[in-house]
Design a protein around this motif. Structure first.
Motif, PDB file in Angstrom:
ATOM      1  N   ALA A 301      -3.089   5.297  -9.731  1.00 44.45           N
ATOM      2  CA  ALA A 301      -2.033   5.859  -9.455  1.00 44.45           C
ATOM      3  C   ALA A 301      -2.340   7.297  -9.091  1.00 44.45           C
ATOM      4  O   ALA A 301      -2.933   8.051 -10.110  1.00 44.45           O
ATOM      5  N   ARG A 302      -1.768   7.855  -7.791  1.00 47.66           N
ATOM      6  CA  ARG A 302      -2.312   9.323  -7.500  1.00 47.66           C
ATOM      7  C   ARG A 302      -1.739  10.250  -8.281  1.00 47.66           C
ATOM      8  O   ARG A 302      -2.206  11.299  -8.813  1.00 47.66           O
ATOM      9  N   ASP A 303      -0.470  10.171  -8.788  1.00 45.08           N
ATOM     10  CA  ASP A 303       0.173  11.031  -9.709  1.00 45.08           C
ATOM     11  C   ASP A 303       1.203  10.363 -10.668  1.00 45.08           C
ATOM     12  O   ASP A 303       1.361   8.993 -10.392  1.00 45.08           O
ATOM     13  N   ALA A 304       2.158  10.963 -11.312  1.00 45.48           N
ATOM     14  CA  ALA A 304       3.188  10.413 -12.499  1.00 45.48           C
ATOM     15  C   ALA A 304       4.250   9.548 -11.496  1.00 45.48           C
ATOM     16  O   ALA A 304       4.534   8.392 -12.022  1.00 45.48           O
ATOM     17  N   MET A 305       4.644  10.159 -10.464  1.00 49.98           N
ATOM     18  CA  MET A 305       5.756   9.383  -9.615  1.00 49.98           C
ATOM     19  C   MET A 305       5.069   8.175  -8.978  1.00 49.98           C
ATOM     20  O   MET A 305       5.843   7.020  -8.626  1.00 49.98           O
ATOM     21  N   ASP A 306       4.065   8.203  -8.383  1.00 44.47           N
ATOM     22  CA  ASP A 306       3.247   7.092  -7.726  1.00 44.47           C
ATOM     23  C   ASP A 306       3.018   5.931  -8.770  1.00 44.47           C
ATOM     24  O   ASP A 306       3.282   4.762  -8.770  1.00 44.47           O
ATOM     25  N   GLY A 307       2.725   6.235 -10.167  1.00 45.87           N
ATOM     26  CA  GLY A 307       2.731   5.273 -11.219  1.00 45.87           C
ATOM     27  C   GLY A 307       3.752   4.635 -11.613  1.00 45.87           C
ATOM     28  O   GLY A 307       3.801   3.319 -11.870  1.00 45.87           O
ATOM     29  N   LEU A 308       4.930   5.607 -11.567  1.00 49.59           N
ATOM     30  CA  LEU A 308       6.263   4.788 -11.779  1.00 49.59           C
ATOM     31  C   LEU A 308       6.683   3.845 -10.704  1.00 49.59           C
ATOM     32  O   LEU A 308       7.090   2.753 -11.168  1.00 49.59           O
ATOM     33  N   ASP A 309       6.463   4.319  -9.389  1.00 53.81           N
ATOM     34  CA  ASP A 309       6.902   3.305  -8.457  1.00 53.81           C
ATOM     35  C   ASP A 309       5.951   1.922  -8.695  1.00 53.81           C
ATOM     36  O   ASP A 309       6.368   0.894  -8.287  1.00 53.81           O
ATOM     37  N   LEU A 310       4.560   2.277  -8.832  1.00 51.90           N
ATOM     38  CA  LEU A 310       3.744   1.073  -9.174  1.00 51.90           C
ATOM     39  C   LEU A 310       4.320   0.206 -10.363  1.00 51.90           C
ATOM     40  O   LEU A 310       4.426  -1.115 -10.149  1.00 51.90           O
ATOM     41  N   ALA A 311       4.740   0.950 -11.268  1.00 54.06           N
ATOM     42  CA  ALA A 311       5.225   0.131 -12.734  1.00 54.06           C
ATOM     43  C   ALA A 311       6.534  -0.585 -12.210  1.00 54.06           C
ATOM     44  O   ALA A 311       6.671  -1.811 -12.737  1.00 54.06           O
ATOM     45  N   ASN A 312       7.298   0.081 -11.493  1.00 55.58           N
ATOM     46  CA  ASN A 312       8.667  -0.577 -10.972  1.00 55.58           C
ATOM     47  C   ASN A 312       8.288  -1.900 -10.150  1.00 55.58           C
ATOM     48  O   ASN A 312       9.132  -3.018 -10.219  1.00 55.58           O
ATOM     49  N   ARG A 313       7.390  -1.951  -9.398  1.00 57.03           N
ATOM     50  CA  ARG A 313       6.997  -2.929  -8.682  1.00 57.03           C
ATOM     51  C   ARG A 313       6.318  -4.154  -9.381  1.00 57.03           C
ATOM     52  O   ARG A 313       6.694  -5.335  -9.223  1.00 57.03           O
ATOM     53  N   ILE A 314       5.553  -3.827 -10.213  1.00 57.42           N
ATOM     54  CA  ILE A 314       4.604  -4.863 -10.808  1.00 57.42           C
ATOM     55  C   ILE A 314       5.605  -5.374 -12.305  1.00 57.42           C
ATOM     56  O   ILE A 314       5.018  -6.315 -12.982  1.00 57.42           O
TER      57      ILE A 314
END
Length: 642
Positions: A301-314
């Motif tokens: 994850a590039r940053d916290a918001m990218d991590g959130l986007d990944l988490a929501n998808r997976i």
């Protein structure tokens, strides 16, 4: 404004913005004031005086309106005042946001509160919805819709970190208001994240941001803190039945530690998705090193918001499977084989000048710094850009937000000064020094013959640095006179810190839902330690006999345009963090300041800086290729570096 800043770069400026628009139509004034503010902030204005409630956000001004304002400011056209008045004559002035809110349906008002970071009318609207809906439905409905929009705006670079934190503060306040009405069984709907900074790493600010973002987007976050070993992570995963694990770390060693942690997860038969992030990480390293060690899905994850986007998808098993397959199928471009070239000769720097002699060779422990002076040495690009997300583009979009963020920093400075935390402290010492090839030798005696004849008794410290095998063939030791040359040379060592009490206070602010203040405090402490390093280095140059010229501005200092060089361990020219122990022992830094080294040789508290200081006029930063660093480790220390 530009002329003032050019002529007096250290002078602070203030300006009454609305004076520019007296007598013009009210609707036009709100636009013109915003454009005028934007132009002055770009030119260097420090403190604008303006009613922000009577401004149209610059990013929302149509191009046609901007053009007519610029024509008036620049006096372009036959009669720009008449053209401006005509353009805005029948336009209505911007109504207050409160009036706008009440016109919206309640399911639109709440997301607007979240996106705007405003608590205005929030609790009344929540009470109204509680009459007909369950608390969890409100959270997962309009409130989460607002947070989802915040994520979209951030990913489009239409919001900065501080604005995201303000939105999170509103979300926390809303959830806190709803919690007394919730059943015990109402848990976080999106899953549980076990989060930690990996073993040996003390860096906390990035992880804190992740915890704030995830916990206010429907996830339960179990934050294990810093320097967390694998066994604690595994135990927490099992205890909390985590749906995913998040690992954070700043430096190259932390990335390598993530590989070891992933191996431990594999042995423990953990299979949940792992999210990793940190400055030294990359998607390629994650896919080629961490993922094979784990044997299960790992995502960078590039940053916290990218991590959130990944988490929501997976969260969705089918999407997880598809995304992981996509990441695994992504080709890895092999590193091209470098053409074998002979090593360049070692650099031969001239030392045909008298070595500057420091005033003494004693250890100095300093704790009498003025915090305001230290703060004046902060590089604003690092504080506002790197840590708080206020990029050049963000400044142009909304000058009012920049002003608000700077006010938050000033308020925090007042708070820490009043409460006696984040105290600036430093220890420094000059050492007699000589070089032998790639080695830097520091002595207790300034008498060269005595120092060289005294063997280990006279040796205060010994460093070994890598040498470029291409380019100029440089090594840091080249900046110091050789033992086989004439005369003694000198090197400075120092450690600065502004971390006292910061972590506990930042954690308390986070628990209280004051997210902006929590992150501002941590960022400010880190950059105050860097600012103190700049201030102390400037004083060392003056003590050494070559003070900075009067025309050297702070901007020039941040670009290292002074004589000499300061380097910290972890730089390519001195990559071994293990050498922190040599510097700390030579200075007695832990005893003097309370700053400790972790088992991975990082400084704790995080807001600390260590450095070696060279005076040579040609001393500059230089890089060393990865292959040369590997050779250095293998040849000098017998350590294979992957």
């Amino acid at each position: 404004m530009r002329l003032i800043k050019r002529r007096f770069p250290n002078c602070k400026t203030t300006l009454g913005i609305s004076n520019v628009s007296f007598g013009l139509p009210n609707a036009g004034r709100e636009v013109l004031n915003s454009v005028f503010l934007h132009l002055n902030v770009e030119a260097g204005l420090d403190v604008p005086i303006v009613n922000t409630q009577k401004l149209v956000p610059y990013s929302q001004i149509p191009d046609a309106d901007k053009k007519i304002c610029l024509d008036l400011i620049d006096n372009l056209g036959d009669d720009p005042i008449a053209a401006f008045a005509e353009h805005f004559r029948d336009r209505q002035a911007v109504k207050s946001s409160a009036e706008d809110r009440l016109k919206l349906p309640i399911d639109e008002r709440l997301p607007k509160n979240i996106v705007e970071g405003s608590k205005e009318g929030l609790l009344a609207d929540l009470d109204e919805l509680l009459k007909t809906r369950k608390p969890l439905d409100i959270i997962n409905g309009p409130l989460m819709a607002g947070m989802d929009e915040v994520g979209r705006l951030f990913n489009r670079n239409d919001m900065i970190v501080a604005e995201v934190l303000q939105s999170a503060e509103v979300m926390k306040a809303a959830v806190a208001h709803l919690e007394p009405h919730m059943e015990k069984a109402d848990a976080s709907a999106r899953g549980t994240l076990v989060l930690a900074t990996v073993k040996g790493d003390v860096h906390d600010i990035g992880k804190s941001l992740v915890e704030i973002i995830f916990s206010n987007n429907g996830y339960k976050v179990v934050d294990l803190g810093i320097k967390v070993p694998s066994e604690i992570l595994i135990e927490a995963y099992r205890e909390h039945k985590a749906s995913m694990i998040g690992l954070s770390g700043l430096l190259v060693k932390s990335a390598q530690q993530m590989v070891l942690t992933a191996e431990d997860f594999h042995r423990a038969e953990i299979q949940c998705p792992v999210l990793v992030g940190g400055a030294a990480l990359s998607d390629t390293f994650t896919r080629t090193r961490i993922a094979p060690a784990y044997g299960a899905p790992v995502f960078y994850a590039r940053d916290a918001m990218d991590g959130l986007d990944l988490a929501n998808r997976i969260r969705d098993p089918r999407k997880l499977e598809a995304l992981w397959a996509e990441r695994q199928a992504k080709p890895v471009t092999p590193k091209p084989e470098a053409e074998a070239k002979p090593d360049v000769p070692a650099a031969k720097l001239k030392h045909a000048f008298p070595a500057p002699v420091p005033p003494d060779l004693k250890r100095h422990v300093l704790a009498d710094f003025d915090l305001e002076e230290v703060a004046s040495w902060i590089n604003p690009l690092m504080l506002y850009g790197k840590h708080l997300g206020l990029s050049g583009a963000a400044k142009k979009k909304d000058a009012a937000k920049e002003k608000e963020l700077k006010a938050a920093v000033e308020k925090m400075l007042d708070t820490v000064r009043r409460d006696g935390i984040m105290t600036p402290k430093a220890v420094y010492r000059f050492f007699p020094a000589l070089s032998k090839g790639d080695e830097l030798l520091l002595f207790r005696s300034a008498n060269k013959e005595e120092a060289l004849a005294g063997g280990g008794a006279q040796l205060a410290a010994r460093f070994v640095f890598p040498r470029q095998k291409s380019d100029r063939g440089l090594c840091l030791s080249d900046y110091v006179r050789g033992a086989d040359g004439e005369g003694m040379d000198y090197v400075g060592l120092f450690v600065t810190t502004c971390g006292e009490g910061v972590r506990a206070r930042a954690e308390q602010l986070k628990q209280d839902g004051r997210y902006v203040e929590s992150i501002v405090l941590q960022a400010l402490a880190i950059e105050c330690a860097e600012g103190l390093a700049e201030l102390l280095h400037a004083r060392l140059r003056a003590m050494w006999g070559f003070p900075d010229p009067a025309e050297l501005t702070r901007a020039h200092v941040f670009q290292a345009r002074y004589r000499g060089l300061r380097v910290s361990f972890g730089y390519p020219a001195c990559p071994r963090l293990e050498d922190q122990t040599i510097l700390f022992d030579a200075l007695g830094a832990t005893e003097a300041l309370g700053v400790k080294l972790t088992e991975e040789y990082m400084m704790d508290p995080e807001a600390s800086v260590s450095a070696l200081v060279f005076h040579h006029p040609e001393a500059r930063y230089f890089g060393i290729k990865d292959d040369d660093l590997k050779r250095f480790e293998e040849e000098r220390f017998g350590a294979a570096v992957s």
